[in-house]
Each structure stands twice: as structure tokens, then as C-alpha cells.
Design an enzyme around this catalytic site. Sequence first.
Site, short mmCIF file in Angstrom:
data_model
loop_
_atom_site.label_atom_id
_atom_site.label_comp_id
_atom_site.label_asym_id
_atom_site.label_seq_id
_atom_site.Cartn_x
_atom_site.Cartn_y
_atom_site.Cartn_z
CD GLU A 1 -2.78 -0.71 2.62
OE1 GLU A 1 -2.16 -0.37 3.63
OE2 GLU A 1 -3.97 -1.01 2.61
CE LYS B 1 5.31 4.96 7.02
NZ LYS B 1 5.48 6.33 7.47
NE ARG C 1 -3.10 3.64 12.14
CZ ARG C 1 -2.28 2.65 12.51
NH1 ARG C 1 -1.02 2.92 12.79
NH2 ARG C 1 -2.70 1.41 12.59
NE ARG D 1 1.73 6.20 16.71
CZ ARG D 1 2.69 5.86 15.85
NH1 ARG D 1 2.64 6.26 14.61
NH2 ARG D 1 3.69 5.13 16.23
CD GLU E 1 -1.18 8.41 8.37
OE1 GLU E 1 -1.49 7.48 9.15
OE2 GLU E 1 -0.12 9.05 8.47
NE ARG F 1 7.26 0.76 17.11
CZ ARG F 1 6.71 1.73 16.39
NH1 ARG F 1 6.73 1.67 15.07
NH2 ARG F 1 6.16 2.77 16.95
CE LYS G 1 8.62 2.53 10.74
NZ LYS G 1 8.41 3.46 11.77
P1 AMP Z 1 5.90 5.40 11.38
O1 AMP Z 1 5.05 6.52 11.93
O2 AMP Z 1 7.08 5.89 10.61
O3 AMP Z 1 6.19 4.36 12.44
O4 AMP Z 1 5.02 4.63 10.29
C1 AMP Z 1 3.84 4.00 10.61
C2 AMP Z 1 2.70 4.96 10.39
O5 AMP Z 1 2.49 5.18 9.01
C3 AMP Z 1 1.38 4.42 10.84
O6 AMP Z 1 1.19 4.56 12.22
C4 AMP Z 1 0.40 5.24 10.05
O7 AMP Z 1 0.11 6.43 10.75
C5 AMP Z 1 1.18 5.62 8.81
N1 AMP Z 1 0.64 5.03 7.56
C6 AMP Z 1 0.56 5.68 6.39
N2 AMP Z 1 0.05 4.91 5.43
C7 AMP Z 1 -0.20 3.69 6.00
C8 AMP Z 1 -0.74 2.47 5.50
N3 AMP Z 1 -1.11 2.30 4.23
N4 AMP Z 1 -0.84 1.43 6.38
C9 AMP Z 1 -0.46 1.57 7.67
N5 AMP Z 1 0.05 2.71 8.19
C10 AMP Z 1 0.18 3.77 7.36
#
Ligand code: AMP
Length: 565
Positions: free
Chosen positions: A250, A252, A257, A272, A301, A425, A431
Site C-alpha cells: 500500500e 504510505k 493516524r 493514534r 490516515e 510493532r 514500512k
Molecule cells: P511510522 O510513523 O514511521 O512508524 O510509520 C507507521 C505509520 O504510518 C502508521 O502509524 C500510520 O500512521 C502511517 N501510515 C501511512 N500509510 C499507511 C498504511 N497504508 N498502512 C499503515 N500505516 C500507514
Amino acid sequence: MEFAAFADRMEAIEAESADLEIVSLLAETFREAESELPVVVRFVQGRVFPAWRSATLDVGPNLCYEAIARAADPNVDAADVEAKLAEVGEIGAVAASYEFGSQRGLAAFGSDGTAALTVTEVDETLRILAAAEGSGSRDRKLDTLFGLFNRTSQREARYLARIVLSEMRIGVGEGAVRDAISEAFEVPTEAVERALQVSNDYGHVAEIARDGVGGLDAMGLEVGRPVQAMLAQAGTVTDALDEWETAAVETKYDGARVQIHRDSDGVSVFSRNMEDVTDALPEIVEFVERSVAAPAILDGEVVAVDDEGEPLPFQEVLRRFRRKHDVARMREEVTLCLHAFDCLHADGDDLLEEPLVDRHARLADLVDDADEVDELDGPTESAVSTLLRSDDADEIAAFEADALDAGHEGIMLKDPESTYSPGRRGKHWLKRKPDVETLDLVVTGAEWGEGRRAQFLGTFLLSARVEGGGDGRFRTIGKVATGITDEKLAELTDRLEPEILSQEGREVDLRPSTVFEVGYEEIQTSPTYSSGYALRFPRFLSVREDKTPESADSLSRVERLAESP
Ligand code: AMP
């Protein structure tokens, strides 16, 4: 339970340093709490309300200092309390340093004038205090809090002050409370953990646990009560395909969130951290009211977009996210759009245990987003994320190139079969890590494309330079086909066609002339290429116009990079 007994317990726990012993003392306290169990469990964590409720006592430190001062002595004021705090460093110790009760005749007291405080009474009084609002509410809060302090012993005052300011400081974390619930009522820790994840209410979970594991297992989601969000860790396409063979891929999105709860009463949106942000996001609420008919919990998001629907940096969303004032004006200034990517509950069904791809299918069925384009002034994408299932690194790379082109942050790789693990996590959501150091490699061959791209060179063979290598100056290391737009392919074909030395089938040998900057996830040893190495997940980044083949990266640099961890 008398509040004095609770305070005794807390003091014993605070004095204990061994984790196991702390858990045992807690478990004993929980067993003794009887009907007051939920309150005791929350108090232990310095809470009156469960974590997911946005309600707070709304008592600032100053109000607390004033109440303590008033209960202490007519000659003490809030400034004295604050000065003492600066000295001893902690409000519980400050409260415990005074002798309260000298003004008993003035205070709200038990009806018989002597009754000891109970845990329930403290809880109920604090809830009344929390509900006070409107004119004169500060004075009423102060009176109420003074009334409570005025009835406490020094030991009770220590823990009352800490509960009021939500800082228990008894060395008890969430894990210890979970373990103590498990120990107290002889139920498995995992069952307690799961119930906590779906409810975020330690008090309620403890009560259910007391009746046995069955109730814990049966605890489900409740629309309106937020669940901890599933989290991602960094990973590569290689990790994803090695682990799952097929990945769910998907975009990102670079936003904030949200967890959206839809029921017949309306829509709530949580951050979140499970904070209620509904009022700040009216267009998201309106969209969900319009487009989601059934009760549901969605995960997604929220992204800020410009007039063309292009995503704006994440800071723009923050201008809207927790806003309490000027919401209407900011709505004009910053347009938001929703990308929902998961569904935890749909129309009476809890979906946490369902595979991701099924949850996503339910999500797509649930959201009628046909009108989103008009309604949100611009966004051209669907409100439901596009989910690509692929076992092909090139296809995934192309998906990533599109996502980056569209201004998004990158891609998420998810295990298609994974369940939704709240608060975790885990390895099921990755990611994609940004590339490691890029390589500047020489193009020494190519292949003509197929179909629509038949007149273009499509796949490019890359080589590293061998120092002092004479004729065999270049050794192959991989092929790159992804990350290149049609326009760029046409340009590269024009540029490289004159360099063709020979052709066999669709494959051509090229005179080394051009250097590509290439991203990749990993360098592996490999018998496929003459360098003995291969790039995993190589992507075209740019043509290094400033470099000749002689200044391209050498095989020894490749070797060094391959060996570095
Ligand atoms: P990070 O904040 O760098 O830990 O990345 C994870 C965050 O990316 C998640 O908590 C979401 O807020 C965001 N996110 C954006 N797009 C997506 C997606 N398609 N699936 C899951 N999380 C996503």
C-alpha cells in the site's frame, strides 16, 4: 476498601524494589478490593477514568496546590506549597508533610462527621469534580478537593495528591498491572493482554478476569471505545517476499493516524494515542456519516492536500488535528482527506482475527466513496487505500515509484494473512526502509521492451568498474527496469541506441557511456553476474550526467558495501 488501607498498600509497593514482589503485592490488593476492584486498578495507575476516555479531572497543579494549602493551615498558601514542591520535588511528599483536618468543622465531611474515606467515595467525589463546568466551577472544584484533603491522614494525602495530578510514582508500569491481574485471578497473562488491547480499560478487564478466562476471551470491540493502533517496523521488500512470498503493498501516506468509530449515534475519531479528535475534523466526520452506513471501526490516515489534491507535508495536518478553536476557519485553510486502510469491525463483526486481505475487502465494501472527489474539494484518490498483492519485486518497485511520484512518503508492506494486533510493532507491517547508499553504475547492456514499450530499451544491465581492468574493465552486477517513466525511457533509448555494439534476440551489448545512480536494498553474492554480486530490489534514480564510466563506482566499493553490516 478504606482509602487508608489503599494508601497503606501503595506505600508498601512503593518501598518494594523487586518486580515479582511488586506484582504479588498488587495482586493481593486486587483480590482484597472486591466491588471496588475497577477503581483500585485505575487508582494504582494514577487514573480516575480509563485510558481511552478523553475525560480528565481538569485539575491543574495550581488548583491542587491551593486545595492542599487550604486544608493545611490558614497561614499556608499555594505559593508556599509550590515552594515546598521545588524543595522536595514531588507533590505526594509535599501533601504528606502537612497535617490536615484542623478545619474539619468547615469541610464537607461524612454525614456522621467521622466516617473514614473509602476508595469509592474518593472516586465518586473526583468524578463529580471532573464534571463541574461553567461559571464558578473552579471554586466548586477547589471546595470539593479541599473537602477531600481535609479528611485525609498524611499517608492518604500522599496518594490522593498523586491521583489528582495523575502521577502515582510507585514503580508500577502497565506490565506489572497486567501480571498482577493474571496472578490475582489465576488467568493467563496472554488473555489479560488481549482483553486490554481491545478495551484499554484495566479496571474493567480486572473485573472480568475475576470471573475467569472465559469472559476475557469473549471480550470484544465496542464501537466508540478506541483500540490501540497496530504499528509498523522498518523492513525491506526482500524481507517481505522472503517471509510471506506474496506481499500486500500500500501507499504510505504522510499524515496523521486516525481510528474512526461509526455507529447509529454518529462518528467519533481518535488519534493514534486514543485521544478524541472528532471535533477538529468535521469533514472527516461528515464523509463517514455519508459514506459508511453500518456500524464500523476503521483505521486510516488523514492527509492534508492542496487544491489539486496533491498531498502536503505532514505538518499541515497538525495545524488541524487537535484544534479546539477556529475549526471552521482552519477547515477553509487546510483541506483534509481520508485514506482508510483497515477495518477492525464491520456491521456487528469483530475482524481483528481475520486476515488482512479479508479485512481490506470488508473495508472496500463498507465505504461508499463515490462522492469523495467533489465533497473534499480536490482529492482524486479513493478514500479506501489501494492494496496491491504481489510476489514480484519489480511490480512492487513500480508501485513505489508511482506512490513517490504522487507525492506520498513511500510504501507499506503487509503480510496478507496477518491478523490485526493492537498496540504491536510487529513484523507483519513493514514500512519500507529508505535505500542504503546508492551506487553509480555503468550501463553495459539493455533489452528491448515488450508490447507498448517494444520500441524502447527497457531493462538495463549495470556494471561496476574494475580498477586497472583493461578490456574487461566492467563486471555486471544486476539489471534495473523500475523507477523509469515512459518519458525517461524514450530519452534513454535515444541516447543509448547509437552505443549498441551487438544484438542477440531482444538483448543488446552497449558501449559503456552512461552512468546510472541506482538504489537497492541489499548487495548479495551471486553466481548470476560476472562481478559475483547482485543487487536486490535495484531502482533507477537518475543519470549521473557529471560522471563518465571511468568515474563510476568500483568493484572494490561494491565489495566493501556488501561486507558492511
Ligand atoms: P511510522 O510513523 O514511521 O512508524 O510509520 C507507521 C505509520 O504510518 C502508521 O502509524 C500510520 O500512521 C502511517 N501510515 C501511512 N500509510 C499507511 C498504511 N497504508 N498502512 C499503515 N500505516 C500507514
